[in-house]
Scaffold this active site. Structure first.
Site, PDB file in Angstrom:
ATOM      1  N   LYS B  83       0.850  -1.201   0.000  1.00  0.00           N
ATOM      2  CA  LYS B  83       0.000   0.000   0.000  1.00  0.00           C
ATOM      3  C   LYS B  83       0.882   1.248   0.000  1.00  0.00           C
ATOM      4  O   LYS B  83       1.856   1.325   0.754  1.00  0.00           O
ATOM      5  CB  LYS B  83      -0.886  -0.030   1.249  1.00  0.00           C
ATOM      6  CG  LYS B  83      -1.906   1.103   1.329  1.00  0.00           C
ATOM      7  CD  LYS B  83      -2.785   0.932   2.570  1.00  0.00           C
ATOM      8  CE  LYS B  83      -3.933   1.946   2.594  1.00  0.00           C
ATOM      9  NZ  LYS B  83      -4.829   1.738   3.745  1.00  0.00           N
ATOM     10  N   SER B 158      -9.877   1.617   2.521  1.00  0.00           N
ATOM     11  CA  SER B 158      -8.982   2.420   1.720  1.00  0.00           C
ATOM     12  C   SER B 158      -7.901   1.626   0.975  1.00  0.00           C
ATOM     13  O   SER B 158      -7.357   2.132  -0.005  1.00  0.00           O
ATOM     14  CB  SER B 158      -8.301   3.465   2.604  1.00  0.00           C
ATOM     15  OG  SER B 158      -7.410   2.870   3.505  1.00  0.00           O
ATOM     16  N   SER B 182     -10.133  -0.554   6.625  1.00  0.00           N
ATOM     17  CA  SER B 182      -9.438  -0.387   5.342  1.00  0.00           C
ATOM     18  C   SER B 182      -8.729  -1.622   4.785  1.00  0.00           C
ATOM     19  O   SER B 182      -8.335  -1.620   3.624  1.00  0.00           O
ATOM     20  CB  SER B 182      -8.435   0.753   5.434  1.00  0.00           C
ATOM     21  OG  SER B 182      -9.114   1.980   5.431  1.00  0.00           O
TER      22      SER B 182
END
Lengths: 94, 478
Positions: B83, B158, B182
């Site tokens: 990420k 997310s 997330s």
């Protein structure tokens, strides 16, 4: 509805520049979200002090300097937009 | 054999038996990314040069261990994605924000250091909602990630790119971060396994912070076994993160009496099956609960009475912490700097130009809730309710071993469906935020698909540091 002046005041506290259009949208969104938060007034209110201190506060450490490799320090300074002689440069404050 | 479809264990076996090399694997993934990512937008940066160097080194290490008759680490030579809020030394780290568009990470996050020690291959940095703020992935300054199961829908957020890339076989596994859902939410939407570990189980040093009392890094994988492998590699105490704990993860409880479905007490919170839940999601989750019951588990209806306050509580605490954390992006220390007449002007303009709409909204909510006159009514109140949410779970875990519930009230939504209405977007987090408020571990397990072919995740919540129990039970339901 939260006022335009209030939005501007909060934005200045947050050091955030907002356009006229953004201020209008923010009034609408913040009002809706803050209205939703009113739900919390229905929540139980009696919470003992002791319970309130539990959990997250346990893993505290001493406030001490942990040394970092010179190479990393140089990279950190290099990442700043404006620098001079290994220092980060800022605009005149006064 | 399609190399990009292998799990970590399968790829490891293949490397061990010389069926292919890490360079073969890496090239297969890089090709796949080139082929599909133009459309999916799961990656913000593909670190091809780094990946190939790491693959060559991994192959050397594998050859050497074989020559010495020794095993090599499970993740050695395995290609993964990270990420873009987690720092990889020398690579860009944007947090999907314009304010960090050209920011290059000056050091490795602790989780990256640990993965590199195992000899992992890093394929690239994945898309996310800007500064991890969002549930759909649409708040990225670089466009939304599309759902591999239906490209008109979001991947969830997310950690949108981290889940989509694993689902689309663009990486063998990935790392995400979870502040209010997330990791779990995009895993549910994309049909991957996503583990949000206990608060403190994994070091967050080198993760761009959002809500520091809530943030946790965790794995997104193709199956439960792989989630365990990655979690085992990244957990543990780190002197650079004072909240990390000395946690000895005990691998593979699978098969042990303490985590057999037979006799296991599973709590089902009655507050989680109320109006607002999609009937198909409810049906799929309930049928999995039934399956567990048939395998001998005892299903217990439990109550988490403060559930209705958890979302509001979260959407005060997280923005408050975010408003403090993001204050450092001021045009002076790093990232975008817009020139102004004095220092204050630089602050105002850099933040005004650099941050997207949702980030600004959260900074505003947080600043408002912490400001003089409102602090008691919002921040202090939310902290008190957080204690109540924690107590709800503590009481529940006196009666049950694990909790089963949905991850999200809905399957993947259409791109653009909720972008004009922030509150309706926040409501997608209704089943995930409590876990972060209470610091508990939670896992999203794909358990079925809707008629339209959209994946649905079951959320398995355990008591603090019970990841092994969650994983063992999840693998029996897989």
């Amino acid at each position: 509805m939260i006022s335009k002046e209030e939005v501007q005041h909060i934005a200045s506290l947050a050091r955030l520049e907002l356009s006229e259009q953004e201020i209008g949208k923010m009034q609408k969104d913040l009002t809706e979200i803050l209205d939703y938060f009113k739900l919390l007034n229905k929540a139980p209110t009696k919470i003992s002090r002791r319970e309130n201190l539990g959990g997250q506060a346990q893993n505290l450490r001493k406030d001490e300097v942990i040394s970092q490799d010179r190479e990393v320090v140089e990279k950190l300074v290099a990442a700043a937009p404006d620098k001079k002689d290994g220092y980060i440069k800022v605009k005149t404050i006064l | 054999m399609n190399l990009t479809e292998l799990t970590i264990k399968q790829a490891h076996e293949g490397l061990k038996n010389k069926e292919f090399t890490s360079v073969d694997l890496t090239k297969a993934y890089l090709d796949k990314i080139k082929k599909v990512d133009g459309e999916l937008n799961a990656y913000l940066t593909v670190t091809e040069k780094l990946a190939l160097e790491q693959a060559i080194r991994a192959d050397e290490r594998i050859a050497l261990s074989k020559a010495e008759g020794q095993d090599f680490p499970m993740l050695c030579g395995i290609p993964c994605a990270i990420k873009d809020a987690i720092m990889v030394d020398g690579e860009k780290c944007t947090a999907a924000s314009k304010i960090l568009e050209n920011y290059v990470a000056p050091y490795d996050a602790t989780v990256i250091k640990k993965l590199k020690e195992q000899g992992v291959v890093i394929l690239g940095k994945t898309n996310l909602d800007e500064f991890a703020m969002g549930g759909s992935g649409e708040n990225s300054a670089y466009g939304p990630t599309k759902n591999p199961h239906d490209k008109t829908r979001v991947a969830g957020g997310s950690s949108s790119g981290s889940a989509a890339c694993v689902a689309a076989n663009e990486a063998c596994f990935s790392l995400g971060s979870d502040t209010g859902g997330s990791i779990r939410l995009p895993s549910s939407f994309c049909g991957t396994v996503g583990l949000k570990p206990t608060y403190g189980a994994v070091s967050r040093y080198g993760l761009i912070p959002f809500g520091s009392s809530l943030d946790q890094i965790g794995p997104i994988t193709k199956n439960v076994d792989d989630a365990e492998t990655v979690f085992n590699a990244i957990c543990g105490k780190d002197k650079m993160d004072a909240t990390s704990t000395d946690y000895k993860f005990q691998v593979s409880l699978a098969g042990q009496a303490s985590s057999k479905l037979q006799g296991l007490r599973i709590g089902v919170p009655k507050e989680y099956f109320v109006k607002g839940i999609d009937p198909e999601v409810e049906k799929i989750v309930r049928s999995t609960i039934k399956k567990a019951e048939e395998a001998g588990a005892k299903i217990v209806e439990i109550s988490l009475p403060n559930t209705e306050f958890a979302l509001a509580c979260y959407y005060i605490i997280a923005p408050c912490e975010a408003s403090a954390n993001l204050a450092r992006l001021d045009g002076v220390r790093y990232g975008l700097s817009v020139d102004g007449k004095d220092l204050l002007d630089v602050y105002l303009k850099s933040k005004g130009h650099g941050f997207g709409a949702e980030v600004k909204r959260r900074i505003m909510i947080g600043t408002y809730a912490l400001s003089s006159g409102y602090y008691d009514a919002y921040y202090k109140k939310a902290q008190e309710i957080r204690q109540l949410v924690k107590q709800d779970f503590a009481k529940a875990f006196e009666k049950v071993d694990l909790i089963f519930c949905p991850v999200s009230p809905v399957p993947a939504i259409k791109i653009g469906e909720r972008t004009d209405d922030p509150l309706s977007m926040y409501l997608m987090d209704i089943y995930t935020v409590s876990v972060n408020l209470a610091g508990l571990p939670g896992l999203s397990l794909p358990v079925g698909k809707t008629k339209e072919g959209l994946p649905v995740g079951l959320q398995i919540i355990g008591n603090h540091f019970q990841e092994n129990k969650i994983l063992a039970v999840a693998s029996q339901l897989e």
